[in-house]
Every structure is written in C-alpha cells, then in structure tokens.
Motif scaffolding. Structure first.
Motif, PDB file in Angstrom:
ATOM      1  N   TYR A   1      44.520  29.758  46.052  1.00 18.16           N
ATOM      2  CA  TYR A   1      45.252  28.545  46.142  1.00 18.16           C
ATOM      3  C   TYR A   1      44.505  27.749  46.997  1.00 18.16           C
ATOM      4  N   HIS A   2      44.595  26.273  46.529  1.00 19.17           N
ATOM      5  CA  HIS A   2      44.113  25.199  47.388  1.00 19.17           C
ATOM      6  C   HIS A   2      45.517  24.280  47.727  1.00 19.17           C
ATOM      7  N   GLY A   3      45.883  24.480  48.680  1.00 25.22           N
ATOM      8  CA  GLY A   3      47.361  23.798  48.994  1.00 25.22           C
ATOM      9  C   GLY A   3      48.407  24.460  47.808  1.00 25.22           C
ATOM     10  N   ALA A   4      48.944  23.727  46.949  1.00 25.21           N
ATOM     11  CA  ALA A   4      49.847  24.077  46.043  1.00 25.21           C
ATOM     12  C   ALA A   4      48.969  24.319  44.743  1.00 25.21           C
ATOM     13  N   GLN A   5      47.787  24.116  44.457  1.00 24.06           N
ATOM     14  CA  GLN A   5      47.127  24.004  43.484  1.00 24.06           C
ATOM     15  C   GLN A   5      46.455  25.699  43.397  1.00 24.06           C
ATOM     16  N   ARG A   6      46.756  26.296  42.073  1.00 26.36           N
ATOM     17  CA  ARG A   6      46.131  27.598  42.051  1.00 26.36           C
ATOM     18  C   ARG A   6      44.915  27.513  41.317  1.00 26.36           C
ATOM     19  N   LEU A   7      43.961  27.853  41.991  1.00 28.17           N
ATOM     20  CA  LEU A   7      42.429  27.637  41.155  1.00 28.17           C
ATOM     21  C   LEU A   7      42.241  28.701  40.552  1.00 28.17           C
ATOM     22  N   PHE A   8      42.533  30.111  40.922  1.00 30.32           N
ATOM     23  CA  PHE A   8      42.371  31.065  40.141  1.00 30.32           C
ATOM     24  C   PHE A   8      43.372  32.019  40.219  1.00 30.32           C
ATOM     25  N   ALA A   9      43.733  32.860  38.949  1.00 25.86           N
ATOM     26  CA  ALA A   9      44.595  33.990  39.163  1.00 25.86           C
ATOM     27  C   ALA A   9      44.314  34.984  38.067  1.00 25.86           C
ATOM     28  N   GLY A  10      44.408  36.208  38.448  1.00 25.27           N
ATOM     29  CA  GLY A  10      43.593  37.195  37.348  1.00 25.27           C
ATOM     30  C   GLY A  10      43.891  38.751  37.773  1.00 25.27           C
ATOM     31  N   ASP A  11      43.825  39.590  36.762  1.00 27.25           N
ATOM     32  CA  ASP A  11      43.813  41.061  37.387  1.00 27.25           C
ATOM     33  C   ASP A  11      42.592  41.687  36.941  1.00 27.25           C
ATOM     34  N   PHE A  12      41.967  42.463  37.927  1.00 24.98           N
ATOM     35  CA  PHE A  12      40.907  43.225  37.569  1.00 24.98           C
ATOM     36  C   PHE A  12      40.840  44.516  37.377  1.00 24.98           C
ATOM     37  N   ARG A  13      40.104  45.082  36.275  1.00 28.93           N
ATOM     38  CA  ARG A  13      40.299  46.476  36.083  1.00 28.93           C
ATOM     39  C   ARG A  13      39.019  46.819  36.095  1.00 28.93           C
ATOM     40  N   LYS A  14      38.344  48.005  36.339  1.00 27.99           N
ATOM     41  CA  LYS A  14      37.213  48.556  36.333  1.00 27.99           C
ATOM     42  C   LYS A  14      36.071  48.083  35.168  1.00 27.99           C
ATOM     43  N   GLU A  15      37.065  48.219  33.883  1.00 27.40           N
ATOM     44  CA  GLU A  15      36.188  47.944  32.669  1.00 27.40           C
ATOM     45  C   GLU A  15      35.662  46.566  32.628  1.00 27.40           C
ATOM     46  N   GLN A  16      36.032  45.547  33.503  1.00 26.59           N
ATOM     47  CA  GLN A  16      35.700  44.283  33.366  1.00 26.59           C
ATOM     48  C   GLN A  16      34.206  44.190  34.257  1.00 26.59           C
TER      49      GLN A  16
ATOM     50  N   VAL B   1      34.792  32.649  43.352  1.00 31.60           N
ATOM     51  CA  VAL B   1      35.350  31.554  42.705  1.00 31.60           C
ATOM     52  C   VAL B   1      35.131  30.611  43.346  1.00 31.60           C
ATOM     53  N   THR B   2      34.643  29.311  42.623  1.00 30.07           N
ATOM     54  CA  THR B   2      34.231  27.977  43.009  1.00 30.07           C
ATOM     55  C   THR B   2      35.504  27.389  43.371  1.00 30.07           C
ATOM     56  N   PHE B   3      35.050  26.323  43.817  1.00 33.17           N
ATOM     57  CA  PHE B   3      36.278  25.376  44.411  1.00 33.17           C
ATOM     58  C   PHE B   3      36.875  24.535  43.256  1.00 33.17           C
ATOM     59  N   ASN B   4      36.337  24.706  41.934  1.00 35.37           N
ATOM     60  CA  ASN B   4      36.980  24.109  40.819  1.00 35.37           C
ATOM     61  C   ASN B   4      37.745  25.165  40.112  1.00 35.37           C
ATOM     62  N   GLY B   5      37.785  26.470  40.562  1.00 35.76           N
ATOM     63  CA  GLY B   5      38.374  27.389  39.752  1.00 35.76           C
ATOM     64  C   GLY B   5      37.430  28.469  38.947  1.00 35.76           C
ATOM     65  N   HIS B   6      36.159  28.356  38.961  1.00 34.81           N
ATOM     66  CA  HIS B   6      35.293  29.164  38.004  1.00 34.81           C
ATOM     67  C   HIS B   6      34.996  30.382  38.676  1.00 34.81           C
ATOM     68  N   MET B   7      35.333  31.576  38.025  1.00 33.97           N
ATOM     69  CA  MET B   7      34.951  32.852  38.679  1.00 33.97           C
ATOM     70  C   MET B   7      33.578  33.523  38.008  1.00 33.97           C
ATOM     71  N   SER B   8      32.852  33.987  39.033  1.00 33.56           N
ATOM     72  CA  SER B   8      31.775  34.768  38.336  1.00 33.56           C
ATOM     73  C   SER B   8      31.515  36.131  39.031  1.00 33.56           C
ATOM     74  N   MET B   9      30.788  36.975  38.587  1.00 33.56           N
ATOM     75  CA  MET B   9      30.331  38.464  39.260  1.00 33.56           C
ATOM     76  C   MET B   9      28.863  38.592  39.138  1.00 33.56           C
ATOM     77  N   LYS B  10      28.470  39.358  40.189  1.00 38.33           N
ATOM     78  CA  LYS B  10      27.134  39.890  40.156  1.00 38.33           C
ATOM     79  C   LYS B  10      26.953  40.995  41.209  1.00 38.33           C
ATOM     80  N   VAL B  11      26.140  41.861  40.975  1.00 37.03           N
ATOM     81  CA  VAL B  11      25.953  43.121  41.898  1.00 37.03           C
ATOM     82  C   VAL B  11      25.225  42.601  43.155  1.00 37.03           C
ATOM     83  N   ASN B  12      25.912  43.011  44.234  1.00 35.57           N
ATOM     84  CA  ASN B  12      25.460  42.723  45.664  1.00 35.57           C
ATOM     85  C   ASN B  12      24.029  43.698  45.786  1.00 35.57           C
ATOM     86  N   LYS B  13      23.198  42.766  46.267  1.00 39.26           N
ATOM     87  CA  LYS B  13      21.811  43.565  46.561  1.00 39.26           C
ATOM     88  C   LYS B  13      21.739  44.562  47.873  1.00 39.26           C
TER      89      LYS B  13
END
Length: 267
Positions: A190-205, A255-267
C-alpha cells in the motif's frame, strides 16, 4: 461325419489351450505371505546399532524419527515390498518370530531383533512436528519510508495441506518418505490508502525460474523484506528443499511504485 470329427477335435484343442492359459496365469499370481506378515508384527531393534529401527502394525510400517512417514508393506515369498513414493523391494535373508534379517539397497545385511523393552513404544507416540514455517500462520507488517513517501507492506504465510514428498534413506539403508507441507503466501503493498499490489504466491508461479526437479521437491517457505531502491520494493521468496541440506532458490520479488510486479533469481 468327418466334418463333425474335425469340429470335436478343434473344440477339444480350444478347451485344452484355455485350461493351460488359466494354469499359467494361476502359477504367475504370487500370493502375499500372511504368516510372514504376522511374524513381522511388533517393534524391531537394529542389533548392530542397538536402536529402534521400525514398528510393524497391521499393513503398515512406522519409523521412530519425526519426519519419516508410515508406509504400506507386503511380503511375497522372500521379499519385503514397501509401497511408498516408490515401490521398493528388499530381499529377506532370514525371518523368525524374534529375528528379521534383510538386505538393504546398498546390499548390506540388516539384522533386527524383536524388542522386549516396553519403553520402546514411546518412540511411536510423540506427535510428528511439521518443518519450516508449516502448520503455523505467520503475519508481518512492514512500514517503508523512501524519498519521503510511506509504504506499508503486509505478508501472510498460510499453511496448507498440499504435501511435498521427498524420498530419502534412514540409518538402515531403507528408503522412507519424508512429508512436508507447502505454503501459500499473500502479499500486499500500500501507498497510503492506495493498494499498489495484492496477490497470492504459490511455488508453481516460480516454475519459469526454478528447475522443475527442484521445484517438485521444494516448499515455498517464506517471503521476507529485502530492500527498497529506485526500482521499487524488493522481497525475497525462499523455495527450500528440506531434506537436501536445506538447499534453496532465492527469488527476488519486486513491486514498482506504480504497482508492477516482477521476479528474478537472486545471484
């Protein structure tokens, strides 16, 4: 007349072949040795190590450690068959009511004697614990201030009944099934009252980032705050294989400040 004789001969041949086939099928059908199964009932101790090896009760073998799961078993002739994640066969060297010798998967002989100590039953009465963030609901609230802006992150690790079965070998060289339970992780930003991102994560993702063999044997253990930078808010998802020295894949979930989610493996 000759035609009738030919028909009778043909009918006799068919009946004879049918009888032979049934006889061969009956010979190929191996019956379970109920007497041997009855003789195996009870608690058994490894004679060399002097520790409790297993307990046979009914059609099930139980192990004294906390993660090895009970397994359905059968005895056919001189072979013990365990029906776990894999069907595994162990040659029986000798069996009496007080002695059981078999060959494990390493080719070693394991000599077990029936326990006469009533205290050995306590090895099978303790409750089996779950491992790693399992069986327990975890909630975390994190407040992040970046460039004068305030962000509020919520993580909830939800235990499930989804089983992850990992075969391994106990001290007697017997394959056992260790069972763990996967999690579903809910993540909100959340950014204040604005929800930027919401989701459930399962290992298949994470299947596009993690090898399938590893993913099959792993659980989604946790999602923890990592950092905040110009690209957004970063969390680390931990995918862990409990029986492999707790080896893991760590995946950056940002999660970016406009709500975009991305994933990458940590090096």
């Amino acid at each position: 007349m000759r035609k009738s004789i030919y028909l009778l001969l043909l009918l006799s041949l068919i009946i004879s072949m049918s009888g032979c086939r049934k006889k061969m099928q009956s010979q190929q059908t191996v019956k379970e040795d109920s007497v041997a199964k009855q003789m195996l009932q009870g608690i058994w101790v490894d004679e060399d190590e002097q520790d409790v090896a297993f307990k046979a009760q009914g059609d099930t073998i139980f192990y004294p450690d906390s993660t090895s799961q009970p397994v359905y078993f059968q005895i056919f002739g001189d072979t013990l068959v365990l029906h776990g994640a894999n069907d595994v066969r162990y040659p029986i060297i000798k069996q009496t009511r007080s002695l059981f010798i078999f060959r494990n998967q390493n080719g070693d002989e394991v000599k077990c004697v029936k326990s006469e100590d009533p205290d050995d039953a306590t090895f099978f009465t303790t409750k089996r614990p779950t491992a790693l963030n399992q069986g327990k609901l975890i909630k975390r609230d994190t407040v992040i201030v970046y460039n004068g802006e305030r962000y509020h992150c919520y993580v909830q690790v939800n235990p499930t009944t989804y089983k992850v079965i990992t075969p391994s070998y106990n001290d007697d060289g017997v394959e056992v099934d260790n069972v763990y339970y996967d999690n579903i992780v809910n993540f909100n930003v959340y950014h204040g009252a604005q929800r930027l991102f919401a989701g459930d994560f399962r290992k298949e993702q994470f299947s596009h980032l993690v090898p399938s063999d590893f993913l099959k044997q792993s659980i989604l253990s946790d999602l923890t705050f990592s950092k905040c930078d110009n690209s957004g808010i970063h969390y680390t998802a931990s995918l862990v294989t409990p029986d492999d020295g707790l080896s893991s894949y760590l995946v950056d979930v940002s999660v970016t400040f406009n709500g975009h989610m991305s994933m990458k493996v940590n090096k």
